[in-house]
Design an enzyme around this catalytic site. Sequence first.
Site, PDB file in Angstrom:
ATOM      1  CE  LYS A  34      14.402 -54.045  89.477  1.00 37.89           C
ATOM      2  NZ  LYS A  34      15.345 -52.938  89.427  1.00 37.89           N
ATOM      3  CE  LYS A  44      20.376 -58.519  91.772  1.00 32.31           C
ATOM      4  NZ  LYS A  44      20.674 -57.526  90.796  1.00 32.31           N
ATOM      5  CE  LYS A  81      21.594 -49.953  95.988  1.00 29.19           C
ATOM      6  NZ  LYS A  81      21.591 -48.967  94.883  1.00 29.19           N
TER       7      LYS A  81
HETATM    8  P1  AMP Z   1      22.485 -50.985  91.993  1.00 32.22           P
HETATM    9  O1  AMP Z   1      22.217 -51.087  93.417  1.00 32.22           O
HETATM   10  O2  AMP Z   1      21.601 -51.874  91.211  1.00 32.22           O
HETATM   11  O3  AMP Z   1      22.571 -49.588  91.494  1.00 32.22           O
HETATM   12  O4  AMP Z   1      23.937 -51.618  91.809  1.00 32.22           O
HETATM   13  C1  AMP Z   1      25.132 -50.918  92.006  1.00 32.22           C
HETATM   14  C2  AMP Z   1      26.324 -51.793  91.672  1.00 32.22           C
HETATM   15  O5  AMP Z   1      26.410 -52.882  92.604  1.00 32.22           O
HETATM   16  C3  AMP Z   1      26.262 -52.449  90.290  1.00 32.22           C
HETATM   17  O6  AMP Z   1      27.558 -52.447  89.732  1.00 32.22           O
HETATM   18  C4  AMP Z   1      25.820 -53.858  90.568  1.00 32.22           C
HETATM   19  O7  AMP Z   1      26.254 -54.766  89.600  1.00 32.22           O
HETATM   20  C5  AMP Z   1      26.481 -54.125  91.905  1.00 32.22           C
HETATM   21  N1  AMP Z   1      25.757 -55.136  92.686  1.00 32.22           N
HETATM   22  C6  AMP Z   1      24.447 -55.103  93.053  1.00 32.22           C
HETATM   23  N2  AMP Z   1      24.097 -56.197  93.781  1.00 32.22           N
HETATM   24  C7  AMP Z   1      25.223 -56.951  93.866  1.00 32.22           C
HETATM   25  C8  AMP Z   1      25.526 -58.212  94.492  1.00 32.22           C
HETATM   26  N3  AMP Z   1      24.607 -58.891  95.182  1.00 32.22           N
HETATM   27  N4  AMP Z   1      26.796 -58.689  94.389  1.00 32.22           N
HETATM   28  C9  AMP Z   1      27.757 -57.997  93.710  1.00 32.22           C
HETATM   29  N5  AMP Z   1      27.533 -56.810  93.093  1.00 32.22           N
HETATM   30  C10 AMP Z   1      26.291 -56.286  93.168  1.00 32.22           C
END
Ligand code: AMP
Length: 328
Positions: free
Chosen positions: A112, A194, A197
């Site tokens: 980032k 991956k 969001k």
């Molecule tokens: P965040 O959106 O970054 O707050 O992520 C929330 C949770 O979702 C965290 O535990 C991340 O590790 C998990 N996560 C985010 N993107 C992925 C993905 N593409 N595959 C699996 N887990 C994910």
Amino acid sequence: MTKRVFSGVQPTGNIHIGNYLGALKQFVQLQEDNECIYCIVDMHAITLPKDPKELRKNILDTAALYMAVGVDPSRSVVFVQSDVPGHADLAWILMCNAYTGELSRMTQFKDKNRDNESAPMGLFSYPVLMAADILLYDSDIVPVGNDQKQHIELTRDIAVRINNKYGKDTFVVPDGRFLKEGARIMALDDPMSKMSKSAESALSRISLLDEAATVKKAIMRSTTDSDGEIRFDAENKPGISNLLTIYSAFSGVPATELERRYRGEGYGAFKKDLAEVVAESLAPIKRSYAEIRQSEELIRALKDGEERANALAEKTMKRVKERIGLGR
Ligand code: AMP
Ligand code: TRP
């Protein structure tokens, strides 16, 4: 013995099936026989600029989504990070015990931080705030997706370092919990990255609240390969392998069994069935989300979570401050 579980998700909107299969699904399972604490990490969300109105809305959206997937606020503590001052308080103490070198090696920061002179300090110290979230509740287990592995390792390093300095029971050293299947769901339009969001293309992800038609469009258009064989091979066939993982995680049918069922079938038929499986799995989540999001219960649950989380956090802060010589 029941374990203490802690995890958090940023309230940034677009919560997708990667978040669900990697993290949220575990939150629900772990409630059965553990003491769980689930946080909406709004202070992490402001490490990058956010519109205040949208952030305020996203916090409630995310809380409602937790509950819609099955997190039960009468069993688990569900709360908003900024409602508990202990997070920022402990983060400072941890920052004084974290090294700039180890923080500059965090891949999420490197990704980032394209323009390094003006990266916010908060973005740099993000993993230390995450360590504070976890250590504040004496957590044993942290269910997350694979992308958080490095941050969990850092949390453990900082905890051990402080325990060596101030007494070995200052902090519980936590373990990450990663699922075999779903820990890393890839983008539908680019199976080498991956699912995220923030990706620009909405076709790269399936959000938990997407309509069936949107789900279908994203899956039908997803990137695969040209050899036409439905076989799991993450290295050579990342697109189809990702779809098999998603299919298997939602349906409970092992990928090997899916390979057998679809032998000789084209990608089109497979994708069409997958779209149905995903849309059917999301339908009850969407229904219950709509109900919870507008209920008074949501606000009450967060207030109750705030009180329970603060009580636990204050106990830890008292112990930690005593150890390091703060207060009297
Ligand atoms: P965040 O959106 O970054 O707050 O992520 C929330 C949770 O979702 C965290 O535990 C991340 O590790 C998990 N996560 C985010 N993107 C992925 C993905 N593409 N595959 C699996 N887990 C994910
Ligand atoms: N950094 C995590 C993510 O981006 C979110 C998070 C913040 C978290 N604090 C946490 C996850 C504590 C687990 C435990 O996904």
